[in-house]
Design a protein around this motif. Structure first.
Motif, PDB file in Angstrom:
ATOM      1  N   LYS A 121       5.025  -6.876  -9.383  1.00 49.81           N
ATOM      2  CA  LYS A 121       4.320  -6.747 -10.656  1.00 49.81           C
ATOM      3  C   LYS A 121       3.185  -5.741 -10.546  1.00 49.81           C
ATOM      4  N   ALA A 122       2.455  -5.768  -9.442  1.00 54.38           N
ATOM      5  CA  ALA A 122       1.411  -4.762  -9.222  1.00 54.38           C
ATOM      6  C   ALA A 122       2.037  -3.376  -9.101  1.00 54.38           C
ATOM      7  N   GLY A 123       3.186  -3.304  -8.421  1.00 53.80           N
ATOM      8  CA  GLY A 123       3.867  -2.021  -8.258  1.00 53.80           C
ATOM      9  C   GLY A 123       4.305  -1.419  -9.577  1.00 53.80           C
ATOM     10  N   LEU A 124       4.737  -2.253 -10.509  1.00 54.54           N
ATOM     11  CA  LEU A 124       5.138  -1.755 -11.823  1.00 54.54           C
ATOM     12  C   LEU A 124       3.935  -1.222 -12.600  1.00 54.54           C
ATOM     13  N   VAL A 125       2.773  -1.828 -12.404  1.00 50.21           N
ATOM     14  CA  VAL A 125       1.552  -1.289 -13.014  1.00 50.21           C
ATOM     15  C   VAL A 125       1.271   0.106 -12.457  1.00 50.21           C
ATOM     16  N   VAL A 126       1.421   0.261 -11.147  1.00 49.07           N
ATOM     17  CA  VAL A 126       1.182   1.567 -10.527  1.00 49.07           C
ATOM     18  C   VAL A 126       2.177   2.599 -11.048  1.00 49.07           C
ATOM     19  N   ALA A 127       3.429   2.209 -11.196  1.00 48.23           N
ATOM     20  CA  ALA A 127       4.430   3.141 -11.729  1.00 48.23           C
ATOM     21  C   ALA A 127       4.028   3.633 -13.116  1.00 48.23           C
ATOM     22  N   ALA A 182      -3.200  -0.296  -7.797  1.00 46.19           N
ATOM     23  CA  ALA A 182      -3.621  -1.370  -8.687  1.00 46.19           C
ATOM     24  C   ALA A 182      -3.651  -2.683  -7.926  1.00 46.19           C
ATOM     25  N   ILE A 183      -4.504  -3.582  -8.401  1.00 45.15           N
ATOM     26  CA  ILE A 183      -4.543  -4.957  -7.906  1.00 45.15           C
ATOM     27  C   ILE A 183      -4.226  -5.867  -9.074  1.00 45.15           C
ATOM     28  N   LEU A 184      -3.245  -6.727  -8.880  1.00 45.22           N
ATOM     29  CA  LEU A 184      -2.860  -7.686  -9.909  1.00 45.22           C
ATOM     30  C   LEU A 184      -2.669  -9.035  -9.227  1.00 45.22           C
ATOM     31  N   ALA A 185      -3.414 -10.034  -9.704  1.00 42.96           N
ATOM     32  CA  ALA A 185      -3.361 -11.383  -9.112  1.00 42.96           C
ATOM     33  C   ALA A 185      -3.618 -11.357  -7.604  1.00 42.96           C
ATOM     34  N   GLY A 186      -4.473 -10.423  -7.179  1.00 48.67           N
ATOM     35  CA  GLY A 186      -4.854 -10.340  -5.768  1.00 48.67           C
ATOM     36  C   GLY A 186      -3.927  -9.530  -4.890  1.00 48.67           C
ATOM     37  N   TRP A 187      -2.842  -8.965  -5.472  1.00 52.15           N
ATOM     38  CA  TRP A 187      -1.865  -8.216  -4.694  1.00 52.15           C
ATOM     39  C   TRP A 187      -1.914  -6.734  -5.049  1.00 52.15           C
ATOM     40  N   GLY A 233       0.539  -0.505   6.112  1.00 50.37           N
ATOM     41  CA  GLY A 233       0.887  -1.782   5.538  1.00 50.37           C
ATOM     42  C   GLY A 233       0.056  -2.059   4.302  1.00 50.37           C
ATOM     43  N   ILE A 234       0.517  -2.986   3.476  1.00 49.34           N
ATOM     44  CA  ILE A 234      -0.166  -3.279   2.220  1.00 49.34           C
ATOM     45  C   ILE A 234       0.182  -4.706   1.798  1.00 49.34           C
ATOM     46  N   GLY A 235      -0.724  -5.332   1.058  1.00 50.11           N
ATOM     47  CA  GLY A 235      -0.489  -6.691   0.576  1.00 50.11           C
ATOM     48  C   GLY A 235      -1.723  -7.229  -0.109  1.00 50.11           C
ATOM     49  N   THR A 236      -2.472  -8.107   0.564  1.00 51.20           N
ATOM     50  CA  THR A 236      -3.721  -8.616   0.005  1.00 51.20           C
ATOM     51  C   THR A 236      -4.852  -7.610   0.150  1.00 51.20           C
ATOM     52  N   ALA A 237      -4.603  -6.513   0.828  1.00 48.81           N
ATOM     53  CA  ALA A 237      -5.515  -5.369   0.889  1.00 48.81           C
ATOM     54  C   ALA A 237      -4.666  -4.111   0.800  1.00 48.81           C
ATOM     55  N   MET A 238      -5.299  -3.005   0.396  1.00 49.85           N
ATOM     56  CA  MET A 238      -4.536  -1.769   0.232  1.00 49.85           C
ATOM     57  C   MET A 238      -4.117  -1.170   1.567  1.00 49.85           C
ATOM     58  N   HIS A 239      -4.991  -1.230   2.552  1.00 48.95           N
ATOM     59  CA  HIS A 239      -4.673  -0.650   3.861  1.00 48.95           C
ATOM     60  C   HIS A 239      -4.683  -1.746   4.917  1.00 48.95           C
ATOM     61  N   GLN A 240      -3.530  -1.970   5.521  1.00 49.91           N
ATOM     62  CA  GLN A 240      -3.353  -2.993   6.539  1.00 49.91           C
ATOM     63  C   GLN A 240      -2.471  -2.441   7.663  1.00 49.91           C
ATOM     64  N   PRO A 241      -2.398  -3.147   8.800  1.00 52.20           N
ATOM     65  CA  PRO A 241      -1.370  -2.805   9.777  1.00 52.20           C
ATOM     66  C   PRO A 241       0.003  -3.063   9.160  1.00 52.20           C
ATOM     67  N   PRO A 242       1.027  -2.276   9.593  1.00 50.44           N
ATOM     68  CA  PRO A 242       0.971  -1.263  10.636  1.00 50.44           C
ATOM     69  C   PRO A 242       0.761   0.137  10.053  1.00 50.44           C
ATOM     70  N   ASP A 243       0.283   1.065  10.874  1.00 54.39           N
ATOM     71  CA  ASP A 243       0.313   2.473  10.499  1.00 54.39           C
ATOM     72  C   ASP A 243       1.768   2.933  10.426  1.00 54.39           C
ATOM     73  N   VAL A 244       2.041   3.837   9.483  1.00 53.79           N
ATOM     74  CA  VAL A 244       3.387   4.411   9.340  1.00 53.79           C
ATOM     75  C   VAL A 244       3.253   5.932   9.405  1.00 53.79           C
ATOM     76  N   PRO A 245       3.230   6.511  10.620  1.00 57.07           N
ATOM     77  CA  PRO A 245       3.068   7.962  10.748  1.00 57.07           C
ATOM     78  C   PRO A 245       4.255   8.723  10.153  1.00 57.07           C
ATOM     79  N   ASN A 246       4.035   9.987   9.880  1.00 60.30           N
ATOM     80  CA  ASN A 246       5.086  10.851   9.350  1.00 60.30           C
ATOM     81  C   ASN A 246       5.734  11.696  10.438  1.00 60.30           C
TER      82      ASN A 246
END
Length: 281
Positions: free
Chosen positions: A21-27, A110-115, A183-196
């Protein structure tokens, strides 16, 4: 929800559906802003449109005041990063006016319902410049290659290696290494790093309940970069153009679910021959 031995947050299926649901807001946020990105519009006007879009959804910004210290100083002063031409990431909303032929990266969340949700895309302003359009296409393709390489019990290095290989096969482009997915979830930046960049078969194992962002940043010239005096704006040292694409992704027992794509990634994953695995939609 719990964290594994690497400190990676693992969500329940219901929690991933809340992230969707948060992702759809971002879209919608990115759709709305990029639709208004035309010559003569200021970056501050685009940020205002972003604020109105988040408010319409009852969502909070995870960018506004990000990085502020204990006194509330130094935080980011916008709901989206708006990066033009040689700006790689973290461009601030200013009174700068978009010009015909500019390339614009819009990175929003975006943050929606804490996510949290987080996504970015690069668009051409007015008349596209061929070199910049191709750069954006390569960067977007690299993002999808990385997403397509993810699967349960695989490794984050599989994603990184796929992003790097796609870019290297496309031509002599620069891969920005200092800034990575996450990583992402209850915070925007979390483990793990995802290098390119990296080697397949290395890094944390991709587990059920993980959500992470794949976000290549690519340059036409050298990837060498610097942060401007505002402590946010990251630019190429040689002044060459940059592009940035990002999606939030999770792997389910059925396949991949792109939480910040309006269709969940179904169309692109189908083109790539990769299983589409929504939990609900």
């Amino acid at each position: 929800m719990f964290r594994n031995s690497r400190g990676i947050e693992l969500k329940t299926d219901d929690q991933l559906c809340l992230m969707r649901k948060a992702g759809l807001v971002v879209a919608d946020l990115l759709d709305t802003i990029t639709a208004e990105a035309r010559p003569g519009v200021t970056l501050r006007e685009l940020d205002r449109i972003g604020r109105e879009t988040l408010a319409r959804h009852g969502a909070e910004s995870n960018f506004l005041e990000y990085g502020a210290d204990a006194r509330g100083e130094g935080g980011f002063k916008g709901v989206v990063c708006l990066s033009v031409n040689e700006v790689i990431v973290h461009g601030r909303p200013t009174d700068d006016i978009l010009q015909d032929g500019d390339t614009l990266s819009v990175d929003g969340g975006a943050i929606l319902a804490g996510w949290h949700g987080d996504s970015a895309r690069t668009v051409q302003v007015g008349t596209p410049v061929a070199e910049r359009q191709t750069l954006s296409d390569v960067t977007e393709g690299a993002m999808w290659a990385g997403i397509a390489a993810a699967h349960l019990n695989g490794r984050i290095g599989d994603v990184s290696a796929a992003v790097e290989a796609y870019i290297e096969n496309a031509g002599p482009y620069g891969i920005v290494r200092e800034y990575v997915g996450h990583g992402i979830g209850t915070a925007m930046h979390q483990p793990p790093d995802v290098p390119n960049y990296g080697r397949a078969g290395r890094g944390p194992r991709i587990s059920r309940g993980m959500a992470f962002c794949v976000e290549p940043m690519v340059t036409v010239g050298s990837p060498e970069n610097a942060v401007l005096e505002d402590d946010w704006t990251v630019v190429t040292l040689d002044g060459s153009s940059a592009a940035h694409w990002e999606h939030t992704v999770t792997c389910t027992p059925k396949g991949l679910w792109v939480l910040t794509a309006a269709d969940g990634g179904e169309e692109m994953l189908g083109r790539l021959g990769v299983p589409f695995g929504p939990l609900a939609d």
